[in-house]
Design an enzyme around this catalytic site. Structure first.
Site, PDB file in Angstrom:
ATOM      1  N   PRO A 289       0.986  -1.676  -0.262  1.00 10.28           N
ATOM      2  CA  PRO A 289       0.044  -0.098  -0.011  1.00 10.28           C
ATOM      3  C   PRO A 289       1.079   1.528   0.111  1.00 10.28           C
ATOM      4  CG  PRO A 289       0.049  -0.971   2.435  1.00 10.28           C
ATOM      5  CD  PRO A 289       0.533  -1.209   1.334  1.00 10.28           C
ATOM      6  N   CYS A 358       1.073  29.311 -15.833  1.00 12.00           N
ATOM      7  CA  CYS A 358       0.779  29.723 -17.202  1.00 12.00           C
ATOM      8  C   CYS A 358       0.218  28.801 -17.970  1.00 12.00           C
ATOM      9  CB  CYS A 358       2.221  30.477 -18.126  1.00 12.00           C
ATOM     10  SG  CYS A 358       3.037  31.593 -17.051  1.00 12.00           S
TER      11      CYS A 358
HETATM   12  C1  LIG Z   1       1.706   2.291  -7.478  1.00  9.37           C
HETATM   13  C2  LIG Z   1       2.244   0.931  -6.350  1.00  9.37           C
HETATM   14  C3  LIG Z   1       1.872   0.436  -5.745  1.00  9.37           C
HETATM   15  C4  LIG Z   1       0.727   1.657  -4.125  1.00  9.37           C
HETATM   16  O1  LIG Z   1      -0.435   1.783  -4.899  1.00  9.37           O
HETATM   17  P1  LIG Z   1      -0.924   2.706  -4.241  1.00  9.37           P
HETATM   18  O2  LIG Z   1      -2.637   3.373  -4.715  1.00  9.37           O
HETATM   19  O3  LIG Z   1      -0.085   3.994  -3.792  1.00  9.37           O
HETATM   20  O4  LIG Z   1      -1.424   1.406  -2.963  1.00  9.37           O
HETATM   21  C5  LIG Z   1       1.441  -0.897  -5.648  1.00  9.37           C
HETATM   22  N1  LIG Z   1       2.824  -1.750  -5.353  1.00  9.37           N
HETATM   23  C6  LIG Z   1       2.972  -1.931  -6.984  1.00  9.37           C
HETATM   24  C7  LIG Z   1       3.501  -2.490  -8.100  1.00  9.37           C
HETATM   25  C8  LIG Z   1       3.260  -0.139  -7.570  1.00  9.37           C
HETATM   26  O5  LIG Z   1       3.199   0.144  -8.867  1.00  9.37           O
END
Ligand SMILES: *Cc1c(COP(=O)(O)O)cnc(C)c1O
Length: 435
Positions: A289, A358
């Site tokens: 997460p 801008c």
């Molecule tokens: C961006 C990403 C996450 C985290 O996503 P959230 O929506 O911020 O929880 C987790 N795993 C991978 C592989 C990602 O690219």
């Protein structure tokens, strides 16, 4: 739940009056609440107790070194997507050995860095990447632990720019050919098949796509455990947060007030739905997460520069702009905007909230109603802790904002506002232009 609330009409982060932060450090400034991060982390972990769980915080959401250190102190590992992010983990004192390295375009230099740091798993997105990781590992005389990212072809029903689990996205390997990919990976002498991974998108507000994706890949995960003895299943990140948050009552009260069928996803709902599916696997479960952990832990403070009254339209012109917080321009994202000093006696103001850049796209909100505000007064964008500072740029030669971390009644500058000198430090005028 978060720790931003009004105390005697003054917006506080934990026990700190945010106007004091704005006056001391200027604006635009990001402010993060350590306690909110702690609460989010513990709440998510609690919703999945019973599993052999490891939370790998997706640091691209907010990679300030102080924030990373706070996560490391909480026991988190990291989901990183570049050599630069790996160096941040090391600089913050985080455990690279428990962290995972994701991303579709890992360079040889980044792979080498990650091998030397001993990352727990490379999350592989293509067959050529398998060959490259094997090659670099061979040169270093090591075995690289890998997991292949499976694209389950599930519609995450989120914004098109943040959905990743459909077959038309660039991410992962389709489930239909995943078995072949693992068979190919098993033939490389310098790879160790340690896990399997998926991530279907970001800002998901219902649990159904998560359940659908896990159910879809589950038989394959069991097969991998039998065939290759893999240790872990990473189910990715993507838990959404509430952006339309009635600050006066707090996020939880807002949530409680929603009709039962329309309540956004919570970690408890997520955990209750996924635990029965994941527990029988007997594997380590990784969670990645980002937004959920830090999104509502941060605000962006800004100063009102002008109130421009047009014919039939007002513009509240701030000193923050799309370069500081790009989400509204890039994802049509909604952020609450609140005054640092609330005055309920004032009349309402309806205005477009804009920055000084801008570009017509430099607009945070259209026709937003808030209390009457004027030059020199401060406002805060809420839920700006994820994909705020990390997506900022220097467009219009605007310096990178400052960042402050709050803990209780203490606050400290954890990233100084950029100076003009550091902005242009790498630039030079070549001799052939000097006449
Ligand atoms: C961006 C990403 C996450 C985290 O996503 P959230 O929506 O911020 O929880 C987790 N795993 C991978 C592989 C990602 O690219």
């Amino acid at each position: 739940m978060h720790h931003f609330r009004y105390v005697s009409h003054k917006l506080h982060c934990e026990d700190v009056d945010l106007a004091a932060v704005a006056q001391l450090h200027g604006t635009p400034t990001y402010v993060y609440s350590a306690q909110t991060i702690t609460d989010n982390y513990r709440r998510l972990a609690a919703s999945l107790t019973g599993l052999d769980l490891r939370i790998c915080y997706a640091m691209k959401a907010n990679s300030n070194l102080a924030v990373l250190r706070h996560f490391a102190n909480l026991g988190a590992a990291f989901d990183l997507v570049s050599g630069g992010e790996l160096r941040r983990v090391l600089a913050a004192g985080g455990r690279a050995q428990d962290s995972v390295f994701a991303g579709v375009g890992k360079t040889e230099a980044e792979i080498q860095l990650a091998l030397e740091a001993g990352v727990y798993g490379f999350h592989v997105e293509s067959e050529p990447e398998l060959a490259r990781i094997n090659h670099v590992a061979g040169q270093l005389g090591r075995k690289a632990p890998i997991a292949i990212r499976i694209n389950p072809n599930v519609d995450a029903k989120t914004h098109a720019k943040i959905t990743t689990g459909k077959s038309e996205n660039k991410f992962g390997i389709p489930l239909t050919v995943a078995a072949e990919a693992y068979a190919a990976a098993a033939k490389y002498p310098h790879l160790q098949l340690r896990g399997v991974q998926m991530h279907i998108g970001s800002q998901l507000t219902t649990v159904a796509p998560f359940v659908e994706a896990v159910e879809k890949v589950l038989p394959f995960v069991q097969q991998l455990k039998r065939d290759y003895g893999i240790q872990y299943f990473s189910v990715g990140g993507g838990l959404g947060i509430v952006y339309q948050d009635a600050l006066a009552s707090g996020a939880q009260a807002w949530w409680d007030a929603q009709p039962a069928g329309e309540r956004p996803l919570t970690p408890e709902v997520y955990g209750a739905a996924l635990k029965p599916l994941l527990a029988p696997l007997g594997l380590k479960i990784l969670l990645e997460p980002g937004r959920f952990l830090v999104g509502n832990s941060g605000v962006l403070l800004s100063r009102v520069e002008y109130l421009k009254r047009g014919s039939g339209k007002n513009f509240l012109i701030l000193d923050a702009a799309m370069n500081d917080l790009v989400r509204p321009a890039m994802y049509d994202a909604y952020h609450e905007l609140v005054p640092l000093v609330r005055d309920t006696a004032r009349p309402a103001l309806k205005a477009d909230i804009v920055g000084p850049i801008c570009e017509s796209g430099d607009c945070f909100a259209k026709d937003r109603t808030l209390q009457q505000l004027g030059e020199g007064e401060y406002v805060a964008f809420l839920s700006a802790g994820a994909y705020g500072y990390t997506m900022a740029s220097r467009y219009n030669t605007r310096a990178m904002a400052a960042e402050v971390l709050v803990s209780g009644a203490r606050f400290e500058l954890v990233n100084a506002r950029e100076s003009f000198e550091t902005m242009v430090a790498g630039e030079k005028i070549p001799g052939f232009l000097k006449t």
